[in-house]
Write an enzyme that holds these catalytic residues in place. Structure first.
Site, PDB file in Angstrom:
ATOM      1  N   ASP A 136       1.115  -1.406  -0.128  1.00 59.19           N
ATOM      2  CA  ASP A 136       0.012  -0.177   0.052  1.00 59.19           C
ATOM      3  C   ASP A 136       0.741   1.088   0.031  1.00 59.19           C
ATOM      4  O   ASP A 136       1.613   1.490   0.925  1.00 59.19           O
ATOM      5  CB  ASP A 136      -0.823  -0.282   0.774  1.00 59.19           C
ATOM      6  CG  ASP A 136      -1.964   1.000   1.139  1.00 59.19           C
ATOM      7  OD1 ASP A 136      -1.227   2.900   0.306  1.00 59.19           O
ATOM      8  OD2 ASP A 136      -2.714   0.871   1.308  1.00 59.19           O
ATOM      9  N   HIS A 137       1.526   1.662  -0.909  1.00 59.89           N
ATOM     10  CA  HIS A 137       2.373   2.642  -1.429  1.00 59.89           C
ATOM     11  C   HIS A 137       1.987   3.505  -0.160  1.00 59.89           C
ATOM     12  O   HIS A 137       2.634   4.779   0.022  1.00 59.89           O
ATOM     13  CB  HIS A 137       2.667   2.973  -2.545  1.00 59.89           C
ATOM     14  CG  HIS A 137       1.086   3.483  -3.469  1.00 59.89           C
ATOM     15  ND1 HIS A 137       0.837   3.181  -4.454  1.00 59.89           N
ATOM     16  CD2 HIS A 137       1.625   5.018  -3.350  1.00 59.89           C
ATOM     17  CE1 HIS A 137      -0.091   3.861  -4.393  1.00 59.89           C
ATOM     18  NE2 HIS A 137      -0.041   4.868  -4.576  1.00 59.89           N
ATOM     19  N   HIS A 147      -6.425   2.594   1.103  1.00 64.27           N
ATOM     20  CA  HIS A 147      -5.015   3.902   1.388  1.00 64.27           C
ATOM     21  C   HIS A 147      -6.326   4.497   3.206  1.00 64.27           C
ATOM     22  O   HIS A 147      -5.269   5.107   3.985  1.00 64.27           O
ATOM     23  CB  HIS A 147      -4.581   5.109   0.742  1.00 64.27           C
ATOM     24  CG  HIS A 147      -4.216   4.130  -0.861  1.00 64.27           C
ATOM     25  ND1 HIS A 147      -2.968   3.211  -0.666  1.00 64.27           N
ATOM     26  CD2 HIS A 147      -4.336   4.004  -2.105  1.00 64.27           C
ATOM     27  CE1 HIS A 147      -3.479   2.592  -1.681  1.00 64.27           C
ATOM     28  NE2 HIS A 147      -3.605   3.477  -2.685  1.00 64.27           N
TER      29      HIS A 147
END
Ligand code: NAD
Length: 490
Positions: A177-178, A240
């Site tokens: 999950d950047h 996110h």
């Protein structure tokens, strides 16, 4: 730092993700000495490329980062290409042989990292074959890295996870999950737990509401085909936004490490109220961007974008209210919103503190503004605290001001560095900044109710918002009916 010994295998090596993010991140690690001589990369995809051609592609993807030709040449000499169809068993044998050769040549000590830069429908096939064809040997560390989306519902996510766990344990699976790789997300913990003045106020006695915004100014670009099957709820809120929310809401972990942080995040996610269909309908809204003009630029509507259905009902904006049923947060709404083609790009968390019930300045006709702690995640990173002071000059007037600290994003660079950090975490076996199955599972349970409620409505007209605005009127109404407004300061 001691450099790592590892063999990377990248599935989908000819794709966009590999070129834009993976190769530049590996190169940065190489330049920093995290990777030196004992690493090799096998790139695989369907196209019949040669090693030389592949190395040229890698070279092109890192050209903005390279200082000297010899450094880059040495780096790309570690790359090998193997044409491969993931559905074909024989190809895994070829892959295994190449892997063994490179393991010998580069002394990688049996350590392996697999990066699946491909559509998720292939993940199960790949991981099953890695095991059945004995590419997994258990000799060194063996880890797998995957990108979003992790399923499209609880059921599909569970199915995907079940297929992965036939070959890998949860500790070996790194779901990117950047946003969690971003410096500031990690500093949410720093802001909270290194500052007793904030942590002591971090509860429903002092906080009125929390607002989380993930705004994008871009539209769907050339990813309309994918996006139209997804939408803001699944693409942003499920992963996110809920990740950030759980970091804000979690209890103080016993230790600042993966096990304890994840434990607390999962507890926080489990405490979020799971809505009934009616509650989902009342507390969440969706919309699509319509054509609009901003800064003398004209923008087309979502339905006019390439590869998007002209009758699409996919939302490009979602907003809603989550409630957390525990002692700390009872009664504090967490408002969230995310959309494309919003006014500006910005990911921000606002902690809105309560009003003083006994305003000393009421007789002066002065009302102090609510204190707001803003945590900026991108494009700049930092935080600000709004406080009230006295305006200079005669008489008594309150003057709201902001104490602010912002890193400029150029200093920090952008997403390749987030990826670089994540890669290093993978090499170190640290899953703190990745999403775990229990988190994904709970997030899907919460999202599924909303998804199904929206999905069952196939005829009502979807709300719209003009391109490059902060979303539809419905998103503002959502807070207004609670007597609140979105806080959005530059
Ligand atoms: P892409 O279409 O550019 O690349 C897909 C890759 O898979 C190509 O290398 C292709 O050759 C390979 N491939 C397809 N079918 C194959 C088969 N049967 N056998 C072997 N190889 C095959 O896709 P992408 O944009 O790189 O995205 C990859 C994944 O990452 C997707 O799941 C996407 O949702 C996800 N993702 C991408 C980005 C991004 O920035 N591009 C961001 C977030 C998530």
């Amino acid at each position: 730092t001691e450099s790592k010994s590892v063999l990377f295998t990248i599935f989908g090596a000819t794709g966009d993700l590999a070129k834009r993010k993976l190769y530049p991140s590996l190169f940065r690690l190489y330049k920093k000495g995290e990777l030196a001589e004992n690493f090799a990369v096998i790139g695989t995809a369907r196209r019949p490329w040669t090693d030389d051609f592949y190395r040229d592609v890698v070279l092109t993807s890192i050209k903005d980062l390279m200082k000297s030709k010899s450094e880059a040449d040495n780096f790309i000499s570690h790359f090998y290409y193997q044409s491969h169809d993931v559905g074909d068993v024989a190809h895994y044998v070829t892959l295994k042989n190449l892997g063994e050769k490179l393991r010998e040549k580069y002394s990688t000590q049996g350590n392996q990292v697999f990066f699946l830069a491909m559509a998720p429908q292939f993940f199960g096939t790949i991981t099953e074959h890695l095991k059945s064809e004995n590419i997994l040997t258990g000799e060194g560390f063996e880890r797998i890295v995957i990108e979003k989306p992790f399923g499209t519902s609880y059921d599909t996510a569970k199915e995907l996870n079940d297929s992965l766990t036939k070959s890998f344990t949860e500790e070996q699976i790194f779901r990117i999950d950047h946003y969690l790789g971003k410096e500031m997300i990690q500093s949410v913990s720093a802001v909270r737990f290194a500052n007793p003045i904030f942590e002591s106020l971090w509860n429903n006695r002092h906080i009125d509401n929390v607002q989380i915004t993930f705004a994008e100014s871009i539209g769907v670009e050339d990813r309309g085909g994918y996006y139209d099957t997804s939408g803001a709820l699944k693409d942003m809120i499920q992963n996110h936004v809920l990740q950030v929310l759980s970091l804000i809401a979690m209890e103080k972990p016993e230790k600042f490490d993966e096990t304890h942080i994840v434990q607390e995040k999962v507890k926080a996610l489990k405490a979020i109220r799971k809505y009934t269909a009616d509650e989902a309908q009342a507390n969440f809204i969706r919309a699509q961007y319509a054509a609009g003009t901003f800064d003398e630029e004209n923008y087309i509507s979502y339905r006019d974008e390439d590869s998007v259905s002209t009758t699409s009902r996919t939302e490009t904006f979602a907003a809603g209210k989550f409630l957390i049923d525990n002692e700390r947060w009872a009664g504090v709404p967490f408002y969230v919103r995310s959309g494309k083609r919003m006014t500006e790009k910005g990911t921000r968390i606002n902690i809105i503190f309560k009003k003083d019930v006994d305003n000393l300045f009421a007789e002066n006709d002065e009302t102090p503004e609510q204190n707001v702690l803003t945590i900026y995640i991108q494009p700049t990173e930092g935080f600000s605290l709004s406080v009230n002071g006295k305006a200079a000059g005669q008489g008594f007037h309150l003057d709201p001001m902001r104490l602010s600290f912002r890193h400029d994003s150029e200093f920090l660079g952008n997403s390749p560095e987030a990826y670089e950090k994540l890669f290093l975490d993978v090499l170190n076996g640290d899953g703190t900044n990745f999403s775990h199955w229990e988190e994904a599972a709970r997030a899907w349970e919460l999202i599924d109710v909303i998804r199904k409620t929206w999905g069952s409505d196939t005829s009502s007209e979807l709300p719209t918002y003009k391109a490059r605005t902060m979303g539809p009127q419905e998103a503002f109404d959502l807070l207004e009916k609670d007597g609140r407004t979105w806080n959005w300061q530059p």
